[in-house]
Design an enzyme around this catalytic site. Structure first.
Site, PDB file in Angstrom:
ATOM      1  N   GLN A 284       0.844  -1.200   0.000  1.00 19.47           N
ATOM      2  CA  GLN A 284       0.000   0.000   0.000  1.00 19.47           C
ATOM      3  C   GLN A 284       0.879   1.249   0.000  1.00 19.47           C
ATOM      4  O   GLN A 284       1.855   1.304   0.731  1.00 19.47           O
ATOM      5  CB  GLN A 284      -0.880  -0.003   1.252  1.00 19.47           C
ATOM      6  CG  GLN A 284      -1.875  -1.153   1.275  1.00 19.47           C
ATOM      7  CD  GLN A 284      -3.074  -0.911   0.384  1.00 19.47           C
ATOM      8  OE1 GLN A 284      -3.259   0.190  -0.136  1.00 19.47           O
ATOM      9  NE2 GLN A 284      -3.883  -1.925   0.195  1.00 19.47           N
ATOM     10  N   CYS A 410     -12.301   0.439  -3.754  1.00 19.58           N
ATOM     11  CA  CYS A 410     -11.587   1.592  -4.295  1.00 19.58           C
ATOM     12  C   CYS A 410     -12.391   2.219  -5.435  1.00 19.58           C
ATOM     13  O   CYS A 410     -11.894   3.088  -6.141  1.00 19.58           O
ATOM     14  CB  CYS A 410     -10.197   1.183  -4.773  1.00 19.58           C
ATOM     15  SG  CYS A 410     -10.213  -0.175  -5.936  1.00 19.58           S
TER      16      CYS A 410
END
Ligand code: SAH
Length: 455
Positions: A284, A410
């Protein structure tokens, strides 16, 4: 009224599109204008016109929006990376919450949304732990590095990206100085000649460890030792490597890495869990916000130590390992074999034993394990890519009837579609929370907690 190409219109920008462009109306005709901000009154030139809408170019700001701010980065307008730098951070958060709410209402058909306030960042700059800078030459032949101009491969010189870490500039200055000193050519996309393609930098925010990897169109770097010496002067330097990529394509990294100094990886942490990250591993890019996102997911999963959990689309197992601290057993599924190798390694270095990982498509592995082995789940977590969950997967979730489903997303449009399906078939929306993982851009992440209606 209809407008034609080259018409000049005066517009009040009343909305912001999904790519950050301003949206204005002139007599019922909708115009999308890049670089215009909600609240601006502008003059635009119509560049392309359809029947009811068109695309305009910003010609003049007649009255600037109260939400307008001076972008921190001088290249903000040319570089495609940030779409919202000219909008105040407060207003960016409002925009993201509105986008999320809009999708859930319009696409999902939800009303009375149980929304929690969007989780933003205190410092919405310099949050990215990874950057890949292309190297090339400008028209005068000077070596440049920075960013591709939006949608093209022209390099805009910028060594100090406002989203990246402060150390990027120092790394880039030293690598470019080395190339100049020893006459090392940057790669030229047009001819396929030249050596240095990209400079890759990764940083552990928690550990302070720094990694540099040069992506080269060859096997070796001339005067490698001298460059290593220079780079080692930068505090935190932990790993220096070369990545070989001789392919003539847009893919940045090749599949071979050679460490030329230090470790093969850097270590970083999200919460209490450590990760070993090599140049090729996925990780990430904004770990501080990721921690907040996963903490929300953990809260919505409401684990007490006895639960069996499935983590679908698990990547390198970040969420799985997070959940394993509170669950009885966690099973993760991910399509990329290398990510599952990392997930297993990460479980090992953290001494987490109540996890198991499967390589494969979530929509194939879960039905197979359910039909053949009768697996069970108290909680199912999904974190799919932008296209959302496969219908076969959603149908299997309905068959398995977990008490809770936690959806990490997302893309709020596909999220809304999938939530509608689950809520038409026995689940109820309990909580929704937006998390801003990517300030200055239009992206927004969401965590949703769903509960089976009869529980
Ligand atoms: N939860 C992970 C990453 C989620 S990103 C983390 O927090 O790090 C989405 C992941 O889904 C990617 O790793 C991608 O490789 C994987 N993926 C894409 N399609 C898939 C599929 N059909 N089945 C399983 N995994 C898939």
């Amino acid at each position: 009224m209809e407008y034609r190409k080259n018409d000049i219109v005066t517009l009040e920008i009343v909305d912001c599109g999904t790519d950050g462009e301003g949206i204005g109306k002139a007599d019922g005709f909708t115009v999308f204008v890049k670089d215009a901000v909600i609240g601006d009154t502008i003059m635009a030139k119509i560049m392309k016109a359809k029947k009811n809408y068109g695309y305009g170019r910003l010609m003049e700001i007649l009255k600037p929006s109260p939400y307008r701010v001076e972008p921190v980065c001088l290249s903000a307008r040319q570089c495609g990376g940030c779409q919202l730098q000219a909008v105040s951070y407060e207003e960016q958060k409002v925009f993201k919450e509105k986008k999320l709410r809009g999708h859930l209402e319009r696409i999902g058909g939800f009303t009375e949304l149980p929304m929690e306030p969007l989780i933003g960042m205190d410092e919405p700059y310099h949050y990215r732990n990874k950057a890949q800078f292309p190297v090339g030459r400008n028209k005068k032949g000077k070596i440049v590095t920075g960013f591709y101009a939006g949608r093209t491969h022209a390099i805009i010189e910028n060594r100090d990206c406002a989203l990246g870490i402060a150390q990027n500039k120092d790394v880039l200055d030293r690598v470019i100085a080395h190339m100049e000193k020893y006459n090392i050519a940057p790669y030229d996309e047009a001819t396929g000649k030249g050596l240095v393609r990209h400079i890759f930098v990764r940083y552990g925010f928690f550990t302070g460890e720094l990694m540099v990897c040069l992506i080269i169109n060859g096997q070796d770097l001339p005067h490698q030792r001298e460059l290593v010496e220079k780079l080692c002067e930068i505090p935190g330097m932990t790993s220096i490597s070369l990545n070989m990529n001789k392919k003539r394509s847009n893919v940045i990294l090749g599949d071979k890495v050679k460490t030329i100094w230090g470790e093969d990886y850097i270590t970083d942490k999200i919460g209490d869990i450590s990760y070993e990250i090599s140049p090729l591993s996925f990780f990430q890019v904004n770990p501080k916000q990721t921690w907040k996102l996963y903490s929300k997911a953990l809260e919505y999963a409401d684990l007490h130590g006895e639960e069996t959990v499935w983590d679908l689309y698990c990547g390198i197992g970040t969420i799985s390992l997070f959940l394993a601290q509170k669950a009885k057993f966690v099973r993760g599924v991910e399509i990329v074999p290398a990510a599952i190798e990392d997930a297993k390694r990460n479980a090992q270095i953290n001494h987490i034993e109540n996890v198991e990982f499967f390589v494969g498509k979530a929509e194939e592995v879960l039905p197979r394990e359910y039909e053949k082995n009768g697996v069970y789940a108290d909680v199912i977590v999904v974190d799919p890519p932008r296209k959302g969950c496969d219908e076969m997967l959603l149908k299997t979730i309905l068959k398995m009837q977990p008490k809770r489903v936690v959806y990490v997303s997302c893309d709020s449009a596909t999220l809304a579609r999938d939530l509608r399906f689950l809520c038409d078939n026995g689940y109820e929306l309990k909580k929704v929370c937006g998390v801003d993982q990517f300030p200055q851009t239009v992206h927004v992440e969401t965590v949703v907690g769903l509960q089976r209606k009869d529980t």
